[in-house]
Design an enzyme around this catalytic site. Structure first.
Site, PDB file in Angstrom:
ATOM      1  N   GLY A  49       0.831  -1.136   0.080  1.00  0.00           N
ATOM      2  CA  GLY A  49       0.041  -0.082   0.128  1.00  0.00           C
ATOM      3  C   GLY A  49       0.740   1.202  -0.023  1.00  0.00           C
ATOM      4  O   GLY A  49       2.106   1.173   0.323  1.00  0.00           O
ATOM      5  N   CYS A  50       0.211   2.477  -0.377  1.00  0.00           N
ATOM      6  CA  CYS A  50       0.965   3.704  -0.406  1.00  0.00           C
ATOM      7  C   CYS A  50       1.661   4.059   0.866  1.00  0.00           C
ATOM      8  O   CYS A  50       2.689   4.126   1.236  1.00  0.00           O
ATOM      9  CB  CYS A  50       0.242   4.715  -1.078  1.00  0.00           C
ATOM     10  SG  CYS A  50      -1.553   4.949  -0.468  1.00  0.00           S
ATOM     11  N   TYR A  51       0.610   4.298   1.822  1.00  0.00           N
ATOM     12  CA  TYR A  51       1.225   4.570   3.290  1.00  0.00           C
ATOM     13  C   TYR A  51       2.199   3.713   3.720  1.00  0.00           C
ATOM     14  O   TYR A  51       2.894   4.335   4.472  1.00  0.00           O
ATOM     15  CB  TYR A  51      -0.375   4.840   4.108  1.00  0.00           C
ATOM     16  CG  TYR A  51      -1.152   5.919   3.827  1.00  0.00           C
ATOM     17  CD1 TYR A  51      -0.653   7.355   4.060  1.00  0.00           C
ATOM     18  CD2 TYR A  51      -2.436   5.673   3.359  1.00  0.00           C
ATOM     19  CE1 TYR A  51      -1.663   8.500   3.732  1.00  0.00           C
ATOM     20  CE2 TYR A  51      -3.326   6.701   3.077  1.00  0.00           C
ATOM     21  CZ  TYR A  51      -2.985   8.127   3.464  1.00  0.00           C
ATOM     22  OH  TYR A  51      -3.697   9.237   2.874  1.00  0.00           O
ATOM     23  N   THR A  77       4.082   1.896   2.657  1.00  0.00           N
ATOM     24  CA  THR A  77       5.361   1.835   1.899  1.00  0.00           C
ATOM     25  C   THR A  77       6.402   3.024   2.719  1.00  0.00           C
ATOM     26  O   THR A  77       7.404   2.457   2.841  1.00  0.00           O
ATOM     27  CB  THR A  77       5.520   2.288   0.260  1.00  0.00           C
ATOM     28  OG1 THR A  77       4.650   1.249  -0.123  1.00  0.00           O
ATOM     29  CG2 THR A  77       6.792   2.482  -0.089  1.00  0.00           C
ATOM     30  N   PHE A 117       7.222  10.554  -1.355  1.00  0.00           N
ATOM     31  CA  PHE A 117       7.118   9.767  -2.847  1.00  0.00           C
ATOM     32  C   PHE A 117       6.011  10.121  -3.199  1.00  0.00           C
ATOM     33  O   PHE A 117       4.907  10.791  -2.675  1.00  0.00           O
ATOM     34  CB  PHE A 117       7.392   8.393  -2.351  1.00  0.00           C
ATOM     35  CG  PHE A 117       6.528   7.717  -1.317  1.00  0.00           C
ATOM     36  CD1 PHE A 117       5.223   6.868  -1.607  1.00  0.00           C
ATOM     37  CD2 PHE A 117       6.737   7.864  -0.067  1.00  0.00           C
ATOM     38  CE1 PHE A 117       4.496   6.426  -0.645  1.00  0.00           C
ATOM     39  CE2 PHE A 117       5.770   7.220   0.855  1.00  0.00           C
ATOM     40  CZ  PHE A 117       4.716   6.496   0.381  1.00  0.00           C
TER      41      PHE A 117
END
Length: 321
Positions: free
Chosen positions: A116-118, A120, A289
């Protein structure tokens, strides 16, 4: 020698479009594409999935779980961009920089779950420090995340862009306030924390970009660690890593730093920062990011290349429309 075949199931969504955009112009693989009129035709999706060397799932969680059941070809491998399998048994977590062994595990895996983005950013900051013994396994982590709205699906995109029936007033929205966000499970497992972190996500009125902030009371740690030690451990862990850069240590009083979450948009890069106020014995761990890059589609292409043995010096930038 035939080129490996890749099918993006769900290529019309935000993540699928971004993955496809990053693969444009590649001559070392063959992209299979479904007729738009047959996107909901399960038989046609099943045919393409089983024709592919790697099928990338850009689907809602429940659909992704059902789609894995369509795989009959023992040579077909799955890269799941949903959150359906991130802590599931038999799936390898697709964060190559997480540990020295992770790239090889991804290369060999049949089933890979894209992070997932968070998580990462959170895992990218916490895991090396827990592994180094600088943060204890029972560290009481608080993870604060601010994301561009593009990762929230069609309704949120329309709301933040002032379109449709879901239009929102204001430029910022905090959510996940019930403290049960689905990303917490993977943050906890792969950061090697004994307790779930408090995770407070928020979305701003900008399309892409992300900041993850983890505050650390250095004085509260049983071992009185200095911020410079945290920074050195991160720098050592990511030494030589192409897509993750540890930025210089930032000490209070040098200048007035400001971080723009959109700086790395369109790339697969992540920058990690350590800010500190030595007088207060406090530090901030920060990751920056693109939530659609290293936080989603860029990471998916990086994992795809590991799975196919196609790693190279390509940029992994987004070349779509």
């Amino acid at each position: 020698m035939s080129k490996p075949k890749v099918f993006i199931d769900g290529e019309a969504g935000t993540t699928g479009l971004q993955i496809r955009g990053r693969l444009l112009g590649r001559d070392d693989l063959e992209l299979l594409s479904i007729d738009p009129a047959k996107r909901k035709d399960e038989a046609e999706r099943k045919r393409l999935i089983n024709e592919a060397d790697v099928a990338i799932l850009c689907l809602h969680d429940d659909v992704a779980k059902a789609t894995v059941g369509l795989v009959e070809n023992p040579q077909t491998r799955i890269l799941d961009a949903s959150s359906a399998h991130r802590v599931a048994e038999g799936w390898v977590y697709g964060f190559p920089e997480m540990s020295p062994a992770q790239p090889e595990q991804i290369r060999r895996a049949r089933f890979v779950s894209n992070p997932g983005c968070y998580p990462t950013g959170a895992i990218g900051l916490l895991r090396p420090l827990v592994d180094a013994g600088l943060l204890p396994h029972d560290f009481a982590a608080s993870v604060q995340g601010t994301s561009g709205y593009s990762g929230g699906g069609r309704q949120l995109i329309e709301a933040m862009e002032g379109r449709g029936e879901h239009r929102l007033a204001g430029d910022y929205r905090a959510y996940g306030l019930e403290l049960t966000h689905k990303h917490v499970a993977e943050m906890t497992r792969y950061s090697r924390l004994a307790h779930e972190p408090i995770f407070t996500p928020a979305v701003g009125r900008f399309a892409q970009g992300m900041l993850i902030v983890i505050p650390v009371h250095l004085w509260a740690l049983s071992r009185r660690v200095k911020a410079a030690e945290l920074h050195a451990a991160l720098a050592e862990h990511y030494r030589g890593r192409r897509f993750v850069t540890v930025m210089p240590l930032e000490t209070y009083g040098a200048h007035n730093p400001v971080l723009d979450p959109q700086t790395l948009n369109g790339t697969n890069r992540m920058e990690l920062f350590v800010y500190t106020n030595p007088q207060r014995e406090q530090a901030l761990l920060i990751a920056r990011f693109d939530n659609l890059g290293k936080g989603a589609s860029g990471a998916a292409v990086q994992n795809l290349d590991l799975m196919l043995g196609l790693e190279g010096e390509r940029s992994y930038e987004y070349f779509g429309d």
